[in-house]
Design a protein around this motif. Structure first.
Motif, PDB file in Angstrom:
ATOM      1  N   TYR A  17       3.112   7.312  -6.375  1.00 16.69           N
ATOM      2  CA  TYR A  17       2.428   7.422  -7.658  1.00 16.69           C
ATOM      3  C   TYR A  17       2.646   8.781  -8.346  1.00 16.69           C
ATOM      4  O   TYR A  17       2.977   8.810  -9.535  1.00 16.69           O
ATOM      5  CB  TYR A  17       0.932   7.130  -7.480  1.00 16.69           C
ATOM      6  CG  TYR A  17       0.148   7.251  -8.746  1.00 16.69           C
ATOM      7  CD1 TYR A  17       0.268   6.299  -9.742  1.00 16.69           C
ATOM      8  CD2 TYR A  17      -0.683   8.342  -8.974  1.00 16.69           C
ATOM      9  CE1 TYR A  17      -0.438   6.409 -10.924  1.00 16.69           C
ATOM     10  CE2 TYR A  17      -1.383   8.455 -10.150  1.00 16.69           C
ATOM     11  CZ  TYR A  17      -1.266   7.492 -11.121  1.00 16.69           C
ATOM     12  OH  TYR A  17      -1.952   7.625 -12.272  1.00 16.69           O
ATOM     13  N   PHE A  71       2.509   2.150  -2.650  1.00 11.72           N
ATOM     14  CA  PHE A  71       2.558   2.632  -4.029  1.00 11.72           C
ATOM     15  C   PHE A  71       1.815   3.951  -4.203  1.00 11.72           C
ATOM     16  O   PHE A  71       2.213   4.791  -5.005  1.00 11.72           O
ATOM     17  CB  PHE A  71       1.968   1.572  -4.966  1.00 11.72           C
ATOM     18  CG  PHE A  71       2.022   1.965  -6.406  1.00 11.72           C
ATOM     19  CD1 PHE A  71       3.233   2.038  -7.073  1.00 11.72           C
ATOM     20  CD2 PHE A  71       0.870   2.285  -7.097  1.00 11.72           C
ATOM     21  CE1 PHE A  71       3.301   2.411  -8.390  1.00 11.72           C
ATOM     22  CE2 PHE A  71       0.925   2.653  -8.427  1.00 11.72           C
ATOM     23  CZ  PHE A  71       2.137   2.720  -9.061  1.00 11.72           C
ATOM     24  N   HIS A  72       0.733   4.167  -3.475  1.00  7.87           N
ATOM     25  CA  HIS A  72      -0.022   5.402  -3.631  1.00  7.87           C
ATOM     26  C   HIS A  72       0.773   6.626  -3.203  1.00  7.87           C
ATOM     27  O   HIS A  72       0.477   7.743  -3.599  1.00  7.87           O
ATOM     28  CB  HIS A  72      -1.348   5.317  -2.865  1.00  7.87           C
ATOM     29  CG  HIS A  72      -1.185   5.326  -1.383  1.00  7.87           C
ATOM     30  ND1 HIS A  72      -0.849   4.207  -0.671  1.00  7.87           N
ATOM     31  CD2 HIS A  72      -1.297   6.331  -0.470  1.00  7.87           C
ATOM     32  CE1 HIS A  72      -0.776   4.508   0.606  1.00  7.87           C
ATOM     33  NE2 HIS A  72      -1.024   5.787   0.764  1.00  7.87           N
ATOM     34  N   MET A 126       0.810  -1.202   0.000  1.00  6.24           N
ATOM     35  CA  MET A 126       0.000   0.000   0.000  1.00  6.24           C
ATOM     36  C   MET A 126       0.852   1.264   0.000  1.00  6.24           C
ATOM     37  O   MET A 126       0.368   2.337   0.245  1.00  6.24           O
ATOM     38  CB  MET A 126      -0.922   0.009   1.221  1.00  6.24           C
ATOM     39  CG  MET A 126      -1.977  -1.054   1.161  1.00  6.24           C
ATOM     40  SD  MET A 126      -3.043  -0.658  -0.211  1.00  6.24           S
ATOM     41  CE  MET A 126      -4.088  -2.066  -0.199  1.00  6.24           C
TER      42      MET A 126
END
Length: 57
Positions: free
Chosen positions: A7, A3-4, A1
């Motif tokens: 991004y 990655f957000h 989690m």
């Protein structure tokens, strides 16, 4: 989690690379003297490269 979090940075990096590639394809022949076309077949590098006189004197 995680990655957000990365991004937006990854999106900017990918867009920058894409823009650089597009600019090189468009203006590379003028800026970096890139060549987008193949050399003609009569432009024979192999024969001319090894035709050098060697002196062992």
């Amino acid at each position: 989690m995680v990655f957000h979090v990365y991004y937006p940075a990854l999106a900017v990096l990918v867009l920058f690379i894409a823009v650089v590639i597009m600019l090189l394809l468009r203006f590379g022949s003028r800026w970096c003297k890139l060549r987008h076309t193949a050399k003609p077949p009569e432009y024979d590098w192999e024969d001319k490269t090894y035709e050098q006189k060697v002196s062992y004197a």
